[in-house]
Design a protein around this motif. Structure first.
Motif, PDB file in Angstrom:
ATOM      1  N   MET A  49     -19.390  12.936   6.146  1.00 19.94           N
ATOM      2  CA  MET A  49     -18.600  12.283   5.103  1.00 19.94           C
ATOM      3  C   MET A  49     -17.426  11.556   5.759  1.00 19.94           C
ATOM      4  O   MET A  49     -16.843  12.022   6.714  1.00 19.94           O
ATOM      5  CB  MET A  49     -18.073  13.346   4.131  1.00 19.94           C
ATOM      6  CG  MET A  49     -17.298  12.720   2.986  1.00 19.94           C
ATOM      7  SD  MET A  49     -16.794  13.936   1.755  1.00 19.94           S
ATOM      8  CE  MET A  49     -18.362  14.440   1.079  1.00 19.94           C
ATOM      9  N   ALA A  50     -17.140  10.402   5.235  1.00 22.43           N
ATOM     10  CA  ALA A  50     -16.050   9.633   5.831  1.00 22.43           C
ATOM     11  C   ALA A  50     -14.983   9.371   4.782  1.00 22.43           C
ATOM     12  O   ALA A  50     -15.169   9.644   3.601  1.00 22.43           O
ATOM     13  CB  ALA A  50     -16.581   8.327   6.379  1.00 22.43           C
ATOM     14  N   VAL A  51     -13.890   8.833   5.220  1.00 23.33           N
ATOM     15  CA  VAL A  51     -12.773   8.561   4.324  1.00 23.33           C
ATOM     16  C   VAL A  51     -13.082   7.291   3.510  1.00 23.33           C
ATOM     17  O   VAL A  51     -13.367   6.254   4.078  1.00 23.33           O
ATOM     18  CB  VAL A  51     -11.482   8.356   5.141  1.00 23.33           C
ATOM     19  CG1 VAL A  51     -10.330   8.019   4.226  1.00 23.33           C
ATOM     20  CG2 VAL A  51     -11.180   9.594   5.961  1.00 23.33           C
ATOM     21  N   PRO A  52     -13.049   7.385   2.186  1.00 20.76           N
ATOM     22  CA  PRO A  52     -13.326   6.192   1.368  1.00 20.76           C
ATOM     23  C   PRO A  52     -12.343   5.066   1.689  1.00 20.76           C
ATOM     24  O   PRO A  52     -11.186   5.321   2.010  1.00 20.76           O
ATOM     25  CB  PRO A  52     -13.129   6.695  -0.069  1.00 20.76           C
ATOM     26  CG  PRO A  52     -13.276   8.170   0.014  1.00 20.76           C
ATOM     27  CD  PRO A  52     -12.794   8.577   1.373  1.00 20.76           C
ATOM     28  N   VAL A  53     -12.854   3.841   1.583  1.00 18.47           N
ATOM     29  CA  VAL A  53     -12.048   2.678   1.972  1.00 18.47           C
ATOM     30  C   VAL A  53     -10.725   2.608   1.203  1.00 18.47           C
ATOM     31  O   VAL A  53      -9.673   2.314   1.774  1.00 18.47           O
ATOM     32  CB  VAL A  53     -12.853   1.378   1.776  1.00 18.47           C
ATOM     33  CG1 VAL A  53     -11.977   0.160   2.049  1.00 18.47           C
ATOM     34  CG2 VAL A  53     -14.044   1.354   2.720  1.00 18.47           C
ATOM     35  N   ALA A  54     -10.773   2.915  -0.097  1.00 21.63           N
ATOM     36  CA  ALA A  54      -9.546   2.840  -0.896  1.00 21.63           C
ATOM     37  C   ALA A  54      -8.489   3.814  -0.360  1.00 21.63           C
ATOM     38  O   ALA A  54      -7.296   3.507  -0.337  1.00 21.63           O
ATOM     39  CB  ALA A  54      -9.864   3.141  -2.354  1.00 21.63           C
ATOM     40  N   GLN A  55      -8.940   4.973   0.099  1.00 19.61           N
ATOM     41  CA  GLN A  55      -8.014   5.974   0.636  1.00 19.61           C
ATOM     42  C   GLN A  55      -7.454   5.498   1.976  1.00 19.61           C
ATOM     43  O   GLN A  55      -6.280   5.693   2.275  1.00 19.61           O
ATOM     44  CB  GLN A  55      -8.732   7.313   0.812  1.00 19.61           C
ATOM     45  CG  GLN A  55      -9.342   7.879  -0.470  1.00 19.61           C
ATOM     46  CD  GLN A  55      -8.270   8.248  -1.488  1.00 19.61           C
ATOM     47  OE1 GLN A  55      -7.302   8.918  -1.166  1.00 19.61           O
ATOM     48  NE2 GLN A  55      -8.434   7.781  -2.721  1.00 19.61           N
ATOM     49  N   GLN A  56      -8.310   4.868   2.754  1.00 20.24           N
ATOM     50  CA  GLN A  56      -7.860   4.325   4.045  1.00 20.24           C
ATOM     51  C   GLN A  56      -6.775   3.289   3.820  1.00 20.24           C
ATOM     52  O   GLN A  56      -5.755   3.259   4.507  1.00 20.24           O
ATOM     53  CB  GLN A  56      -9.015   3.638   4.783  1.00 20.24           C
ATOM     54  CG  GLN A  56     -10.127   4.570   5.189  1.00 20.24           C
ATOM     55  CD  GLN A  56     -11.196   3.847   6.007  1.00 20.24           C
ATOM     56  OE1 GLN A  56     -10.920   2.830   6.626  1.00 20.24           O
ATOM     57  NE2 GLN A  56     -12.401   4.371   5.993  1.00 20.24           N
ATOM     58  N   ARG A  57      -7.028   2.432   2.832  1.00 18.21           N
ATOM     59  CA  ARG A  57      -6.098   1.330   2.601  1.00 18.21           C
ATOM     60  C   ARG A  57      -4.741   1.863   2.141  1.00 18.21           C
ATOM     61  O   ARG A  57      -3.686   1.419   2.566  1.00 18.21           O
ATOM     62  CB  ARG A  57      -6.691   0.384   1.554  1.00 18.21           C
ATOM     63  CG  ARG A  57      -5.981  -0.952   1.510  1.00 18.21           C
ATOM     64  CD  ARG A  57      -6.491  -1.811   0.372  1.00 18.21           C
ATOM     65  NE  ARG A  57      -7.887  -2.131   0.524  1.00 18.21           N
ATOM     66  CZ  ARG A  57      -8.784  -2.041  -0.453  1.00 18.21           C
ATOM     67  NH1 ARG A  57      -8.431  -1.610  -1.643  1.00 18.21           N
ATOM     68  NH2 ARG A  57     -10.026  -2.373  -0.243  1.00 18.21           N
ATOM     69  N   LYS A  58      -4.805   2.844   1.261  1.00 13.60           N
ATOM     70  CA  LYS A  58      -3.571   3.434   0.749  1.00 13.60           C
ATOM     71  C   LYS A  58      -2.736   4.027   1.899  1.00 13.60           C
ATOM     72  O   LYS A  58      -1.539   3.795   1.990  1.00 13.60           O
ATOM     73  CB  LYS A  58      -3.943   4.530  -0.256  1.00 13.60           C
ATOM     74  CG  LYS A  58      -2.790   5.110  -1.028  1.00 13.60           C
ATOM     75  CD  LYS A  58      -3.360   5.982  -2.153  1.00 13.60           C
ATOM     76  CE  LYS A  58      -2.267   6.743  -2.885  1.00 13.60           C
ATOM     77  NZ  LYS A  58      -2.853   7.669  -3.884  1.00 13.60           N
ATOM     78  N   LEU A  59      -3.419   4.743   2.759  1.00 17.50           N
ATOM     79  CA  LEU A  59      -2.710   5.373   3.879  1.00 17.50           C
ATOM     80  C   LEU A  59      -2.114   4.316   4.805  1.00 17.50           C
ATOM     81  O   LEU A  59      -0.959   4.423   5.225  1.00 17.50           O
ATOM     82  CB  LEU A  59      -3.670   6.279   4.654  1.00 17.50           C
ATOM     83  CG  LEU A  59      -3.033   7.045   5.820  1.00 17.50           C
ATOM     84  CD1 LEU A  59      -2.028   8.067   5.314  1.00 17.50           C
ATOM     85  CD2 LEU A  59      -4.097   7.722   6.666  1.00 17.50           C
ATOM     86  N   THR A  60      -2.914   3.293   5.087  1.00  9.00           N
ATOM     87  CA  THR A  60      -2.459   2.236   5.995  1.00  9.00           C
ATOM     88  C   THR A  60      -1.236   1.531   5.430  1.00  9.00           C
ATOM     89  O   THR A  60      -0.247   1.295   6.124  1.00  9.00           O
ATOM     90  CB  THR A  60      -3.588   1.213   6.212  1.00  9.00           C
ATOM     91  OG1 THR A  60      -4.745   1.932   6.629  1.00  9.00           O
ATOM     92  CG2 THR A  60      -3.229   0.216   7.282  1.00  9.00           C
ATOM     93  N   GLN A  61      -1.298   1.227   4.154  1.00  4.79           N
ATOM     94  CA  GLN A  61      -0.186   0.515   3.518  1.00  4.79           C
ATOM     95  C   GLN A  61       1.075   1.355   3.500  1.00  4.79           C
ATOM     96  O   GLN A  61       2.138   0.901   3.899  1.00  4.79           O
ATOM     97  CB  GLN A  61      -0.560   0.114   2.095  1.00  4.79           C
ATOM     98  CG  GLN A  61      -1.563  -1.013   2.054  1.00  4.79           C
ATOM     99  CD  GLN A  61      -1.951  -1.400   0.633  1.00  4.79           C
ATOM    100  OE1 GLN A  61      -1.478  -0.806  -0.333  1.00  4.79           O
ATOM    101  NE2 GLN A  61      -2.817  -2.382   0.513  1.00  4.79           N
ATOM    102  N   ARG A  62       0.941   2.574   3.036  1.00  4.90           N
ATOM    103  CA  ARG A  62       2.150   3.391   2.867  1.00  4.90           C
ATOM    104  C   ARG A  62       2.797   3.757   4.186  1.00  4.90           C
ATOM    105  O   ARG A  62       3.990   4.024   4.251  1.00  4.90           O
ATOM    106  CB  ARG A  62       1.816   4.662   2.093  1.00  4.90           C
ATOM    107  CG  ARG A  62       1.317   4.315   0.715  1.00  4.90           C
ATOM    108  CD  ARG A  62       1.799   5.291  -0.320  1.00  4.90           C
ATOM    109  NE  ARG A  62       1.328   4.867  -1.628  1.00  4.90           N
ATOM    110  CZ  ARG A  62       1.150   5.687  -2.651  1.00  4.90           C
ATOM    111  NH1 ARG A  62       1.410   6.966  -2.510  1.00  4.90           N
ATOM    112  NH2 ARG A  62       0.729   5.231  -3.797  1.00  4.90           N
ATOM    113  N   SER A  63       2.007   3.786   5.241  1.00  5.20           N
ATOM    114  CA  SER A  63       2.604   4.137   6.534  1.00  5.20           C
ATOM    115  C   SER A  63       3.025   2.884   7.293  1.00  5.20           C
ATOM    116  O   SER A  63       3.431   2.964   8.447  1.00  5.20           O
ATOM    117  CB  SER A  63       1.624   4.953   7.359  1.00  5.20           C
ATOM    118  OG  SER A  63       0.452   4.199   7.549  1.00  5.20           O
ATOM    119  N   GLY A  64       2.902   1.702   6.645  1.00  4.62           N
ATOM    120  CA  GLY A  64       3.293   0.473   7.327  1.00  4.62           C
ATOM    121  C   GLY A  64       2.402   0.191   8.525  1.00  4.62           C
ATOM    122  O   GLY A  64       2.752  -0.603   9.393  1.00  4.62           O
ATOM    123  N   ASN A  65       1.267   0.870   8.578  1.00  3.67           N
ATOM    124  CA  ASN A  65       0.352   0.768   9.712  1.00  3.67           C
ATOM    125  C   ASN A  65       1.031   1.107  11.042  1.00  3.67           C
ATOM    126  O   ASN A  65       0.769   0.515  12.079  1.00  3.67           O
ATOM    127  CB  ASN A  65      -0.286  -0.620   9.780  1.00  3.67           C
ATOM    128  CG  ASN A  65      -1.730  -0.512  10.231  1.00  3.67           C
ATOM    129  OD1 ASN A  65      -2.219   0.585  10.504  1.00  3.67           O
ATOM    130  ND2 ASN A  65      -2.393  -1.630  10.333  1.00  3.67           N
TER     131      ASN A  65
END
Ligand SMILES: [Zn+2]
Ligand SMILES: [Zn+2]
Length: 425
Positions: free
Chosen positions: A1-17
């Motif tokens: 199982m992998a991390v859903p794209v929406a969850q990836q995006r949320k994490l990337t955005q909130r952490s400023g990448n």
């Protein structure tokens, strides 16, 4: 199982990448050239491990909850390794990682939100290390030789067998055969096919400045890649110009040994038939590790080899599947590959292509004619003001050239995970 794209995006955005580890500050993407993307890797680290046996994995969280934003923290490769390392588990507890993430995301929010009230304040200049999927060429052949050739097609030319594994790539252009071997030498591997006495010799550098000849040169390099990968047992997918593994026998999965980043030895599945997670039932397709390799010239005389991991889909281990279906399957895999696993994939390929040595070696007969690619993952230090603060969200200003993430979005894919395949192994 992998991390859903929406969850990836949320994490990337909130952490400023940016890596969430205190004082790390590593920006986890970088701009590529139009020629080739430079992929810099952020890693979606699990706070509670994905598997119960993993770091901090003993938890009531369900498998799905483990792959949600709430349980992930964005880190650079180094800090991901640190928090997951055996000796540091007592230090980097679930609580501590949650606190680290929260503090980081608040910092990012303040930095963005507060900006309009803080005119003319420049962000601090920071040192960042960027990693890429590009390997530097440390030596190119010095000369290229051409001699009149009677053959009308390349398939009519059969180079003589060479000693000590010397490769004999060649091209036919404008009535001449072009190669890295000295065609003036009557013992050269093409002596039967060319007029040795009429050989011309050019400096390769001279060719790189002429757009037509540069095209010929790249064709010759591609022939060289075919030789190298052929020796390693890879197959060429002409349509996509990539190389892939095939099963050694029908219906049999395949894995190969390699040296991962953090261990001495491991094996990697290279051909496999995915199984349904719930029932263990085999899917009706096979996956093959594949790689797209491309030489390109940057700057004056600096050549690089880009290593782009791919996947090939077949119905039975051999027969390629229809384009439409491939689009869907592979795109889904690619979107998952992006952050978490791409560095590992690149590592697999550079180790495999370099046979666990520090270089990929193309022997063309003499020392000065050999082509050598370093397998040191190129990384560079950049000094710059971290996130460009005048932009709303820093990640928007960082263009991912053809990165796998935006590519998946462009294909109009949803990130529903109900049809979950087994993750890459
Ligand atoms: Zn992890
Ligand atoms: Zn870090």
């Amino acid at each position: 199982m992998a991390v859903p794209v929406a969850q990836q995006r949320k994490l990337t955005q909130r952490s400023g990448n940016i890596c969430a580890f205190p004082d790390c500050g590593l920006l986890l993407t970088a701009q590529g050239t139009p020629e080739d993307p430079v992929v810099v890797l952020g890693e979606m680290a699990h706070i509670v491990a994905e598997s119960p046996n993993g770091p901090r994995g003993d938890s009531p969280l369900t498998p799905e909850e483990r792959n949600r934003y709430e349980n992930l923290i964005l880190l650079c490769n180094q800090h991901h390794q640190l928090i997951d390392s055996e000796g540091a588990l007592a230090k980097y507890t679930v609580e501590r990682l949650h606190a680290m993430k929260e503090a980081h995301e608040q910092r990012i929010e303040r930095r963005l939100g507060g900006r309009s009230n803080v005119p003319s304040e420049l962000p601090p200049i920071v040192n960042d290390t960027v990693y890429s999927n590009v390997l530097p060429v440390t030596q190119m052949p010095r000369y290229i030789y051409g001699a009149p050739c009677s053959a009308g097609r390349e398939s009519e030319v059969r180079p003589a067998a060479t000693s000590a594994g010397v490769m004999t790539p060649f091209i036919l252009r404008e009535g001449r055969l072009w190669a890295f071997q000295d065609l003036r030498d009557s013992g050269n591997p093409f002596a039967d096919a060319v007029a040795c006495t009429e050989t011309e010799r050019f400096s390769t550098k001279e060719w790189w400045t002429d757009p037509d000849k540069l095209g010929w040169y790249v064709a010759l390099l591609n022939r060289s890649l075919n030789k190298l990968t052929g020796r390693l047992g890879l197959r060429l997918d002409h349509d996509h110009h990539r190389y892939y593994f095939e099963p050694e026998a029908a219906g049999v999965e395949r894995s190969v040994p390699y040296r991962p980043l953090n261990a001495n030895r491991a094996t990697r599945s290279v051909v496999w038939q995915p199984k349904k997670r719930a029932t263990g039932e085999a899917r009706n397709y096979w996956l093959h590790r594949a790689v797209s390799l491309r030489f390109f010239l940057i700057g004056d005389n600096q050549w690089c080899l880009s290593v782009r991991p791919e996947l090939r889909v077949t119905s039975d281990g051999f027969e390629s599947m229809q384009a439409k279906y491939i689009g869907r399957q592979v795109t889904r895999k690619k979107s998952r590959l992006f952050n978490h696993d791409l560095l590992g994939e690149v590592q697999f390929w550079r180790d495999f292509l370099g046979r666990s040595t520090p270089r990929i070696f193309f022997p063309f007969g003499t020392d000065r004619q050999n082509l050598i690619v370093s397998t040191s993952l190129s990384s560079g230090q950049v000094r710059w003001p971290g996130i460009p603060a005048e932009h709303d969200m820093p990640f928007k200003n960082v263009e991912y050239v053809d990165d796998l993430f935006t590519w998946a979005e462009a294909e109009g894919l949803s990130d529903d995970d109900e049809d979950e395949e087994e993750a890459l192994r």
